[in-house]
Structures are given as C-alpha cells and as structure tokens.
Design an enzyme around this catalytic site. Structure first.
Site, PDB file in Angstrom:
ATOM      1  CB  CYS A 181      30.675  28.098 -15.423  1.00 50.52           C
ATOM      2  SG  CYS A 181      30.665  28.272 -17.063  1.00 50.52           S
ATOM      3  CB  THR A 234      10.373  21.633 -30.944  1.00 53.56           C
ATOM      4  OG1 THR A 234       9.106  20.881 -30.670  1.00 53.56           O
ATOM      5  CG2 THR A 234      10.377  22.332 -32.147  1.00 53.56           C
ATOM      6  CB  SER A 269      28.899  25.851 -25.969  1.00 48.64           C
ATOM      7  OG  SER A 269      27.903  26.422 -25.236  1.00 48.64           O
ATOM      8  CB  THR A 304      25.569  22.302 -19.220  1.00 52.38           C
ATOM      9  OG1 THR A 304      26.389  23.301 -18.911  1.00 52.38           O
ATOM     10  CG2 THR A 304      25.181  21.696 -18.173  1.00 52.38           C
ATOM     11  CG  ASN A 351      37.096  26.192 -18.029  1.00 49.78           C
ATOM     12  OD1 ASN A 351      37.762  25.268 -17.931  1.00 49.78           O
ATOM     13  ND2 ASN A 351      36.394  26.838 -17.351  1.00 49.78           N
ATOM     14  CD  GLN A 390      36.268  28.222 -22.693  1.00 47.25           C
ATOM     15  OE1 GLN A 390      36.439  28.963 -23.656  1.00 47.25           O
ATOM     16  NE2 GLN A 390      35.169  28.512 -21.771  1.00 47.25           N
ATOM     17  CG  HIS A 442      27.554  30.815 -24.724  1.00 49.58           C
ATOM     18  ND1 HIS A 442      28.102  31.212 -24.029  1.00 49.58           N
ATOM     19  CD2 HIS A 442      27.282  29.199 -24.197  1.00 49.58           C
ATOM     20  CE1 HIS A 442      28.268  30.534 -22.693  1.00 49.58           C
ATOM     21  NE2 HIS A 442      27.767  29.185 -23.167  1.00 49.58           N
TER      22      HIS A 442
HETATM   23  N1  PLP Z   1      32.875  22.995 -20.852  1.00 52.77           N
HETATM   24  C1  PLP Z   1      33.481  23.910 -20.758  1.00 52.77           C
HETATM   25  C2  PLP Z   1      35.069  23.816 -20.928  1.00 52.77           C
HETATM   26  C3  PLP Z   1      33.277  25.279 -20.231  1.00 52.77           C
HETATM   27  O1  PLP Z   1      34.018  26.407 -20.477  1.00 52.77           O
HETATM   28  C4  PLP Z   1      31.835  25.707 -20.348  1.00 52.77           C
HETATM   29  C5  PLP Z   1      31.172  26.871 -19.836  1.00 52.77           C
HETATM   30  O2  PLP Z   1      31.893  27.685 -19.448  1.00 52.77           O
HETATM   31  C6  PLP Z   1      30.832  24.521 -20.711  1.00 52.77           C
HETATM   32  C7  PLP Z   1      31.389  23.241 -20.729  1.00 52.77           C
HETATM   33  C8  PLP Z   1      29.502  24.722 -20.546  1.00 52.77           C
HETATM   34  O3  PLP Z   1      28.939  25.160 -21.636  1.00 52.77           O
HETATM   35  P1  PLP Z   1      27.450  25.873 -21.666  1.00 52.77           P
HETATM   36  O4  PLP Z   1      27.577  27.076 -21.059  1.00 52.77           O
HETATM   37  O5  PLP Z   1      27.199  25.868 -23.230  1.00 52.77           O
HETATM   38  O6  PLP Z   1      26.600  25.053 -20.961  1.00 52.77           O
END
Ligand code: PLP
Length: 435
Positions: A371, A237, A199, A72, A151, A179, A201
């Site tokens: 999300c 930080t 990202s 994000t 996604n 993704q 995770h």
């Molecule tokens: N972009 C895409 C294509 C995503 O699928 C997601 C989360 O599902 C994000 C951005 C946001 O990532 P984060 O959860 O690390 O903020």
C-alpha cells in the site's frame, strides 16, 4: 516466462466462482437497489442475501453489516466516526496507514477533534502485548483499534484478550481484520469488538468493496452523507456486483476454514495447512542463504538469544519445528501467524533491488507494505519491531496465494538465491556506500 505471484497480501485475483456470481449484476440485473420496480427489487434481493452471508461470516445480525468501499473506508469510519473532541484513542504502531493517518489527523494541533492518541509498540515478534494496551488506558479512552493480522509479518494479534480489556474499561473496540479475513475464522462475539473491517480484494473478491461489522447501538457517524443507504450509515448507491462478489468470496472462505477445523477433517489435510507447509518450505529454503532471517514471528526463550534466529537442519531434540520439520537454532517460541505470509531480511542488499530482480525473473513479491508502493521509506512496521533502517530496507514479504503449488515454491527457491548472490556482488549496501 513462468510467473509466480507471491504478493497475496497486496491483493488477490477473483476466484472463478466469485466472477460467475457477479456476472449477472453488471448487465442483466443492473437495477438500483433503492428502486421499487422489479429491476430494483432484484438488486435489493441480491444485497439482502449478501448481507445474510456476511452476517454468518462475522457471526452477527444482518442489521449489523454495513457495506462500503473497502478497508480504508472501514478503518477511517471507525476513527472519524467514533471519536469526539477530548477523547483518547489507543492503537498500535504497526497498524495500516488507513488507521495511523486518520489518527494523526485527529491528533493534529488545532484539529477540531483534539483527540489524544497512544501508539502501543509491538514486541520484536510484532505481537502486541495486551498488558501494554491495559497500561495505556485512561478514563477518556473511547476507542481501542488493533489489527487482527499484520499485513507485513502475518502475525495474529490477541484480539480476544484485548476485547476483554476494552469491555472492562467501557471503551469501544475496532478490529482491522483486512489481512485476517479468509485466513482465520472471524467471530465478532468471541472477539468482543464493536466494529470490524474487511476488504473483498484481500480475500479473492473484487477491489473497491468491503464491509464493516457495526455492533447494534454503536454510535458511529457516517463518513458519507447524501442518502439513506445502509440504514443511514453509509450513503451512496450500493455497488451491487461488488457486494455479491464480496459475499461469494466470504462464503468460499467460510467453507475453506470449515474444512480446516470441521469435524472429520484432519487439520493437516486442510487447504490452509497445505499453504502453511508450502510457506514453511519456502521460508526454510530461503533461510539457507547466508545472512538472512525471519522478521518477527519467533520469540527468543533464552535470555540474550537473538530475536531473529537462523534456521538449522540438524534436528536438535525438543526444539520448536516448522511444519516441514526444520528445527530452529535457538530456543524460540513461535507466535501465531496466518498461513500464507513470511517476511525475510537479506543482509547486504537493498530490498527494492531484489523486488525488481525477482520481477524480471517472473516472481512478484513486496518490499514492505504494497500500500506504500512508490515510497522508499523503510516499513514503519519493521522499524516499530526494532529493526534498524538498513535491515528494514533489506526485507521482503512473500505472501502466497491459496492456489500456490510446490512447483511455485521450487521456482522461487531457484531464482531467489541466484538473484541475492548477483545483487550482493554489486550492492552499495555491501560496499558500505549506502546508509
Ligand atoms: N488494513 C490493512 C491491514 C491492509 O493491509 C490494507 C491494505 O493493504 C487496508 C487496511 C486497506 O484496505 P483497502 O485496500 O481495501 O482500502
């Protein structure tokens, strides 16, 4: 009860190696990477070596890696950090809300930024046509932002071609690779982008940490101010354990992808090819349920053929096949997608009810984008692909973990048909009482 997690596009667990790499940085080497004493310098060394790993992952210079809090923030940085009043942004209707809502904010009437936005619609397969990006260009186009992998459908976008268009037009190019990272090789030079977001995770690393590639000289304004961290490009930080975890996850992903494509390794033997075969078996099995189909992914080749083909098992010669050898009924060309994802509609039922029914049987999947969990609106991605609201609401995303097994697929193929049959018997959609 057996639990099978098929929601890897929402998030993934840490790989054990990632957990082990992070462990010392919580308690033993807890220093602030900005401190000049030994504890600080240990943390700094870990951040520096993580940066070098990420530079290899992106194929860029160390100085072009900016650590942040995840997808994000990375997406928001591209939009808010680059666009100025009077600029034009080209993005797509199937981007994540971290792009779409940022763009909407800049485009609001009376906004200080006064940015104009063009949302390019996808083809029914969810593929973005580079020609549509080309057509959307204006002299004021400053930024093009397109995702690497969607996604919800897993479809991979033609970023290299879009990169060439951006270059010829003198526009900046951002790729949301959240993704795609870990599922396909990343190469920012080949992609021709100025910014790229990942990202941790989503790739078996920790939550709340990510990184942006920022090509040297790209004038991105920092979202956060207050310190000189990350060469003044992201104040705060450093999350040292998180950064170390992201780097370990990136290193492991690079190895997995090398196994896939490296010399001496047959493509069919790689981990991702195994995953694609599992996904294809799952998909083919679910498509045996009447009134189902894959969202996107397949482009009809015969004029008038439906874009959402039914699968058949009769083996007509010359027709495209899945990796499990199944043949599609219509003349269809598949579009590239990541190995772990399929998105399937189920006529005459409500997707959310199926998500809950499967959860009660130990299977975790997602209806639409995770999300947006809690929201009942149909997925904007599926709507943009041309599905009507009822069909979009009836759709589920299955996204397999890299550790998925044949037994997991067997179990899901056992419980999905049962749950569908039971729900259809009582479904208000089937009874025509739900719009
Ligand atoms: N972009 C895409 C294509 C995503 O699928 C997601 C989360 O599902 C994000 C951005 C946001 O990532 P984060 O959860 O690390 O903020």
């Amino acid at each position: 009860m057996k639990r099978v997690y098929m929601d890897a596009n929402a998030t993934t667990p840490l790989l054990p190696e990632v957990m082990e790499a992070m462990r010392p940085y919580w308690i033993d080497h807890f220093g602030n990477a900005s401190s000049i004493h030994l504890d600080g310098q240990q943390a700094r060394a870990a951040v520096d070596s993580s940066r070098a790993t990420l530079a290899e992952f992106f194929n860029c210079h160390d100085a072009e890696v900016v650590f942040n809090s995840g997808g994000t923030e990375g997406d928001n940085t591209a939009i808010f950090g680059l666009l100025r009043p009077g600029d034009h942004l080209i993005t797509t209707a199937i981007e994540h809300s971290a792009i779409l809502e940022a763009a909407e904010r800049l485009a609001q009437p009376g906004s200080r930024r006064g940015v104009e936005v063009t949302y390019v619609a996808p083809q029914p397969s969810s593929l973005i046509d580079p020609a549509a990006i080309q057509r959307a260009l204006r002299p004021e186009t400053r930024l093009i932002s397109v995702m690497l992998a969607n996604n919800e459908t897993g479809v991979l976008q033609p970023v290299e071609e879009i990169g060439k268009i951006a270059r010829a037009a003198g526009a900046f190019f951002h790729i949301d690779a959240v993704q795609g990272a870990g599922k396909v090789p990343i190469d920012v030079r080949r992609f021709g982008c100025h910014l790229l977001t990942i990202s941790a995770h989503k790739m078996y690393g920790p939550k709340g940490v990510g990184a942006n590639f920022v090509r040297r000289g790209t004038p991105v304004e920092s979202l956060l101010v207050g310190g000189g961290h990350e060469r003044r490009r992201r104040a705060g930080t450093e999350n040292v354990p998180g950064i170390v975890g992201l780097a370990k996850a990136a290193e492991l992903a690079m190895h997995a992808l090398e196994d896939e494509t490296g010399e001496g390794c047959a493509l069919e033997d790689g981990e991702l090819a195994r995953l694609a075969r599992l996904r294809d078996r799952l998909e083919a099995g679910i498509l045996q349920i009447p009134g189902t189909g894959v969202n996107g992914t397949y482009i009809p080749q015969t004029p008038g053929a439906p874009s959402l083909p039914r699968i058949c098992f009769c083996g007509k010669g010359g027709k495209p096949q899945t990796s499990t050898g199944h043949v599609y009924e219509n003349d269809c060309k598949s579009v590239p997608r990541v190995a772990n994802t399929t998105n399937i509609w189920f006529d005459n039922l409500e997707g959310e009810a199926l998500v809950i029914a499967l959860d009660l049987k130990g299977v975790a999947v997602s209806g639409g984008s995770a999300c947006h969990s809690g929201a009942t609106d149909p997925s904007h991605v599926l709507l943009a692909m041309g599905l009507d609201k009822t069909r979009a609401r009836s759709s589920l995303r299955f996204s397999l973990l890299r550790t998925a097994t044949e037994a997991d697929v067997d179990y899901v193929l056992q419980v999905v048909p049962e749950a569908v049959e039971r729900l259809r018997a009582i479904s208000p959609v089937a009874a025509g009482t739900l719009g």
